[in-house]
Design a protein around this motif. Sequence first.
Motif, short mmCIF file in Angstrom:
data_model
loop_
_atom_site.label_atom_id
_atom_site.label_comp_id
_atom_site.label_asym_id
_atom_site.label_seq_id
_atom_site.Cartn_x
_atom_site.Cartn_y
_atom_site.Cartn_z
N ARG A 105 0.79 -1.43 0.49
CA ARG A 105 -0.10 0.09 0.36
C ARG A 105 1.07 1.02 0.43
NH1 ARG A 105 -5.74 1.26 2.70
NH2 ARG A 105 -6.10 -1.19 2.87
N ILE A 106 0.44 1.93 -0.75
CA ILE A 106 1.30 3.64 -1.16
C ILE A 106 0.71 4.46 -0.96
CG2 ILE A 106 2.77 5.12 -2.37
CD1 ILE A 106 2.97 2.53 -3.70
N ALA A 107 0.44 5.11 0.17
CA ALA A 107 0.24 6.63 0.58
C ALA A 107 0.20 7.28 -0.28
CB ALA A 107 0.11 7.20 2.15
N LEU A 108 -0.47 8.86 -0.39
CA LEU A 108 -0.36 9.79 -1.32
C LEU A 108 0.56 10.81 -0.88
CD1 LEU A 108 -4.38 11.49 -1.58
CD2 LEU A 108 -3.05 9.75 -3.38
N ASN A 109 1.21 10.65 0.80
CA ASN A 109 2.49 11.07 0.76
C ASN A 109 3.16 10.70 -0.10
OD1 ASN A 109 2.05 9.74 2.83
ND2 ASN A 109 3.13 10.87 3.74
N GLY A 110 3.57 9.37 -0.57
CA GLY A 110 4.89 8.22 -0.88
C GLY A 110 5.32 7.51 0.20
N ASP A 111 4.47 7.61 1.10
CA ASP A 111 5.22 6.70 2.66
C ASP A 111 4.21 5.04 1.93
OD1 ASP A 111 5.93 8.63 3.93
OD2 ASP A 111 3.65 8.48 5.36
N VAL A 112 5.39 4.08 2.23
CA VAL A 112 5.06 3.26 1.56
C VAL A 112 4.92 1.99 3.19
CG1 VAL A 112 6.55 1.28 0.33
CG2 VAL A 112 6.32 3.16 -0.55
N ASP A 172 5.77 -2.91 7.42
CA ASP A 172 6.50 -1.96 8.11
C ASP A 172 5.82 -0.57 7.35
OD1 ASP A 172 7.97 -2.35 6.84
OD2 ASP A 172 9.47 -2.56 8.40
N VAL A 173 6.03 0.14 7.23
CA VAL A 173 6.12 1.86 6.99
C VAL A 173 6.75 2.20 7.14
CG1 VAL A 173 4.92 3.64 6.35
CG2 VAL A 173 3.33 2.10 7.55
N THR A 174 7.62 2.40 5.84
CA THR A 174 9.01 3.65 4.85
C THR A 174 8.32 5.39 4.75
OG1 THR A 174 10.11 1.57 4.46
CG2 THR A 174 10.98 3.47 3.51
N PRO A 175 9.43 5.84 5.25
CA PRO A 175 8.71 7.38 5.08
C PRO A 175 9.06 7.58 3.47
CG PRO A 175 9.71 7.08 6.97
CD PRO A 175 9.86 5.33 5.99
N ALA A 176 8.11 8.09 2.76
CA ALA A 176 8.39 8.67 1.72
C ALA A 176 10.06 9.11 1.47
CB ALA A 176 7.51 9.96 0.91
N GLY A 177 10.94 9.89 2.51
CA GLY A 177 11.95 10.97 2.89
C GLY A 177 13.19 9.88 2.59
N LEU A 178 12.34 8.55 2.21
CA LEU A 178 13.71 7.40 2.73
C LEU A 178 13.71 6.57 1.10
CD1 LEU A 178 13.43 5.76 6.21
CD2 LEU A 178 15.39 8.08 5.43
N ILE A 179 13.35 7.02 -0.26
CA ILE A 179 12.68 6.36 -1.22
C ILE A 179 13.49 7.03 -1.99
CG2 ILE A 179 11.21 5.91 -2.55
CD1 ILE A 179 9.27 5.21 0.18
N SER A 180 13.62 6.84 -2.95
CA SER A 180 14.42 7.67 -4.08
C SER A 180 13.66 7.41 -4.86
CB SER A 180 16.29 6.79 -4.40
OG SER A 180 16.78 7.04 -3.67
N ALA A 181 13.04 6.33 -5.35
CA ALA A 181 12.14 6.74 -6.70
C ALA A 181 10.75 5.41 -6.73
CB ALA A 181 12.44 5.95 -7.82
N ILE A 182 9.70 5.69 -7.00
CA ILE A 182 8.65 4.62 -6.70
C ILE A 182 8.01 4.62 -8.13
CG2 ILE A 182 6.59 4.09 -6.23
CD1 ILE A 182 6.67 6.08 -3.96
#
Length: 346
Positions: free
Chosen positions: A240-247, A315-325
């Motif tokens: 699941r991916i939230a609108l802000n990019g959290d995954v 678990d949920v990975t904050p969008a700030g730790l992700i380079s690309a979706i």
Amino acid sequence: MTTRQQQSAVLALQWTGHSLRVLDQRQLPDTINYDEYTDAQGVAQAIASMRVRGAPAIGIAAAYGVVLSVNQHYSKSNSSWQQQVQTDITTLANSRPTAVNLFWALTQMKSVLDGQSDDPLPTILACAKKIHADDIAANYKMGELGADVLANATGILTHCNTGALATGGYGTALGVIRTVYARNPIKIYAGETRPWLQGQRLTVWELAQDEIPVTLIADSAAAWLMKSGAIDWVVVGADRIALNGDVANKIGTYSLAVLAKQHDVKVMVVAPTSTIDGAIENGDQIEIEQRQQSELLPDCYTDNTYVSAWNPVFDVTPAGLISAIVTERGVAFNPGVNGVVGLIEA
């Protein structure tokens, strides 16, 4: 370019025309066994018991579960068939809470059903088959887009299983890895992914079936692997991916993202747009499935009042730790800044 000849030989789901055959992934790699289901309750149990797993595959299985329900309950003399099918849809929806593809697929199926007055089976079957076919097509598209981003990669670490076993075919993150390897063979590492060992049992097995070399590591070896300089990307899927990019993804993904930031390793998430939940602003709103203590605890502790287990499976990975979706509609770079709204509006 990836060709259809490179499609994995692995099939997690097989529609026979009157039943759904599900590869029991709990028995892999030792035993290849397909269970056959002719009703929605059986499909729901297959999802809940993790015979079938992976967000896209769960959605596809649920869609076929609705087909089986219609096939079982519909007749011109049965005025309550729609209510019975709705009960089955609710059962399917309750099978697992985190993978949004499940609810997305059921919404698609229900929308088709709501517009039917005549025999609904041909139309509802066509919808399920389209969901299945569209997922495979999306996997190929994501494979190409993701491989473009990874053009200069020398080593990749993946987590859990995101291949043909977890999708309609080919894979999300593993589809990208397949495409990258077909273009330019690179080093691939797979974490074991405790406690269900999807990396050890499924990813390693699946890549071996396609004659793609892979090196298995203990989950706890990931930091040392990164420090060695052997990898420059972590490539994972999403439930699941939230609108802000959290995954939300398999438990341990957040740990890998934190480690990656420490070691200047980039993180790529690969998932179809059906995994983006437009109703959720951020990862704090994602329900995390908690499974039984018995999946972690040895039998000797079952009745021990002093020992318990905490068993979240995501678990949920904050969008700030992700380079690309990466999705079939395009790539969202730096989602911590840009989010993913643009992908669902594309």
